[in-house]
Write an enzyme that holds these catalytic residues in place. Structure first.
Site, mmCIF file in Angstrom:
data_model
loop_
_atom_site.group_PDB
_atom_site.id
_atom_site.type_symbol
_atom_site.label_atom_id
_atom_site.label_comp_id
_atom_site.label_asym_id
_atom_site.label_seq_id
_atom_site.Cartn_x
_atom_site.Cartn_y
_atom_site.Cartn_z
ATOM 1 N N LYS A 34 -13.242 -13.172 -6.745
ATOM 2 C CA LYS A 34 -14.643 -12.976 -5.867
ATOM 3 C C LYS A 34 -14.881 -11.481 -6.014
ATOM 4 O O LYS A 34 -14.021 -10.710 -6.700
ATOM 5 C CB LYS A 34 -14.103 -13.191 -4.367
ATOM 6 C CG LYS A 34 -13.199 -12.407 -3.891
ATOM 7 C CD LYS A 34 -12.777 -13.019 -2.365
ATOM 8 C CE LYS A 34 -11.660 -11.967 -1.818
ATOM 9 N NZ LYS A 34 -11.141 -12.704 -0.749
ATOM 10 N N TYR A 255 -23.560 20.523 0.589
ATOM 11 C CA TYR A 255 -24.250 20.330 1.756
ATOM 12 C C TYR A 255 -23.491 20.727 3.007
ATOM 13 O O TYR A 255 -22.423 20.438 3.201
ATOM 14 C CB TYR A 255 -24.656 18.701 2.021
ATOM 15 C CG TYR A 255 -25.603 18.335 1.065
ATOM 16 C CD1 TYR A 255 -27.014 18.598 1.002
ATOM 17 C CD2 TYR A 255 -25.283 17.295 0.039
ATOM 18 C CE1 TYR A 255 -27.708 18.275 0.195
ATOM 19 C CE2 TYR A 255 -26.311 16.908 -0.839
ATOM 20 C CZ TYR A 255 -27.717 17.303 -0.624
ATOM 21 O OH TYR A 255 -28.462 17.032 -1.764
HETATM 22 C C1 PLP Z 1 -9.615 -12.602 -0.891
HETATM 23 C C2 PLP Z 1 -8.860 -13.846 -0.347
HETATM 24 C C3 PLP Z 1 -7.550 -14.070 -0.983
HETATM 25 C C4 PLP Z 1 -7.006 -13.065 -1.816
HETATM 26 O O1 PLP Z 1 -6.161 -12.256 -0.896
HETATM 27 P P1 PLP Z 1 -5.469 -10.786 -1.643
HETATM 28 O O2 PLP Z 1 -4.961 -10.222 -0.569
HETATM 29 O O3 PLP Z 1 -6.451 -10.078 -2.569
HETATM 30 O O4 PLP Z 1 -4.534 -11.296 -2.545
HETATM 31 C C5 PLP Z 1 -7.103 -15.212 -0.793
HETATM 32 N N1 PLP Z 1 -7.455 -16.279 0.097
HETATM 33 C C6 PLP Z 1 -8.760 -15.973 0.612
HETATM 34 C C7 PLP Z 1 -9.182 -16.930 1.689
HETATM 35 C C8 PLP Z 1 -9.247 -14.671 0.313
HETATM 36 O O5 PLP Z 1 -10.562 -14.659 1.068
#
Ligand code: PLP
Length: 361
Positions: A34, A255
């Site tokens: 994702k 800044y």
């Molecule tokens: C993002 C996510 C993962 C992966 O988690 P990591 O900590 O990056 O391994 C797994 N399951 C769900 C439902 C997620 O949203």
């Protein structure tokens, strides 16, 4: 020459995938890609991880884009979908939206999809109280989905840990117990473990694991480094020095004049800023590596530039490479600490302006 650049190592990615198999040898792997593969570039990452048994993304649009790029593995949509049109689209592209809400079950009971959904997952709320159907309502949801005719008979149960980065926390045990009991009742495969649980909670691996962060070579734990888990950083973020100059004692930088030279100082300016995703919370907090040497980031982070104290790295020149993170001498976990956040955030918020350079494959 374009910079900043996030150099993505395909061999490191494949090495880390092998580490998942090492930790969870009996489980199938749903690789989480994702948010543009945690900012690493999802198309190259999907190609490199095609040994996965499935992919997971958050949203329908991410999944459709993968199909448009020719990805054929099963793709789970972790957030699911909520409208008839989106369910149709999921069916058309052979995607697998997670069912986490009874209204999704209602909807599927009232429509007819162009073809049944496959590789179906129900999200159980085993204790995190984010997305999911309560354990006591799972069997009803399952039987209603089966009679809807909109899903084939490949079902699995999914859940997510709220505290897997806290090794030994009793709440993880409670969540696991809910899932083990449902596994026994339904006979369905279970997918529970994110990276932290893959690394530190072998009892939770079960049928499928669902790692994200560790694939990118980053430790999910505050107290351990990725090297301790045998992981290799996949992203190296670098840019270039675009200016160097000298300051007199008492002169201020940037800044707000948030940094004052306490002695005659040599300053460098590097081309990266919060407009690239280099967090403004790193103002006066961070470090970079130039010519193998660590140098402090000074003053406020600007949109396009950061200022660096080169007084102890006097040989640095315009055009030199500046490492922001991603080699053993400076890891993203450390930078996240300086920014008061987690490495997940630093890598996912890198902007489009950062060039992605995929190497070795
Ligand atoms: C993002 C996510 C993962 C992966 O988690 P990591 O900590 O990056 O391994 C797994 N399951 C769900 C439902 C997620 O949203």
């Amino acid at each position: 020459m374009t910079f900043p650049t996030a150099t993505i190592s395909i061999s490191a990615l494949q090495h880390n995938f092998a580490r998942v198999k090492h930790y969870a040898p009996k489980s199938k792997v749903m690789s989480v890609i994702k948010a543009d593969a945690y900012g690493h570039g999802v198309i190259a990452v999907a190609e490199a991880l095609k040994q996965s048994d499935a992919f997971a993304v958050a949203r329908l649009s991410e999944a459709v884009s993968l199909r448009d790029h020719g990805v054929t593995l099963p793709i789970v949509i972790l957030e699911g979908v909520n409208t008839a049109d989106d369910f149709q689209l999921a069916a058309e592209f052979n995607l697998s939206p997670v069912i986490h809400l009874s209204s999704q079950v209602d909807l599927l009971s009232s429509i007819t999809l162009i073809q049944p959904l496959r590789f179906n997952w129900i999200m159980v709320d085993s204790g995190m109280h984010r997305l999911g159907i309560r354990p006591e309502d799972i069997e009803t949801a399952l039987s209603r989905l089966k009679v809807s005719g909109n899903m084939n008979d490949e079902f699995g149960l999914m859940s997510h840990f709220a505290n897997s980065d806290l090794v030994g926390d009793i709440r993880n045990q409670h969540q696991l117990e809910h899932m083990l009991s449902l596994k026994e009742k339904t006979g369905l495969p279970v997918c529970l473990s994110n990276s932290a649980a893959v690394l530190a909670y072998p009892e939770s691996h079960l049928d499928w694991v669902r790692p994200g962060l560790m694939l990118y070579g980053i430790s999910p734990f505050a107290e351990t480094t990725s090297a301790e888990h045998g992981l290799l950083p996949v992203m190296q973020l670098t840019t270039r020095l675009i200016s160097t100059y000298d300051l007199n004692t008492g002169e201020q930088v940037g800044y707000g004049g948030d940094w004052t030279a306490k002695q005659p100082s040599r300053i460098g300016v590097a081309s990266i800023g919060y407009g690239d995703g280099y967090s403004r919370h790193l103002s006066n907090q961070s470090e970079v590596v130039i010519q193998g040497q660590r140098c402090p980031v000074i003053g406020r982070i600007s949109m396009d530039t950061i200022c660096i104290n080169l007084t102890d790295c006097i040989q640095a020149n315009v055009g030199d490479e500046v490492l922001l993170w991603g080699r053993s001498e400076l890891m993203v976990e450390e930078i996240a600490n300086y920014a008061g956040t987690i490495p997940y955030e630093l890598v996912t918020v890198l902007s489009k302006r950062v060039n992605r350079d995929v190497k070795d494959g």
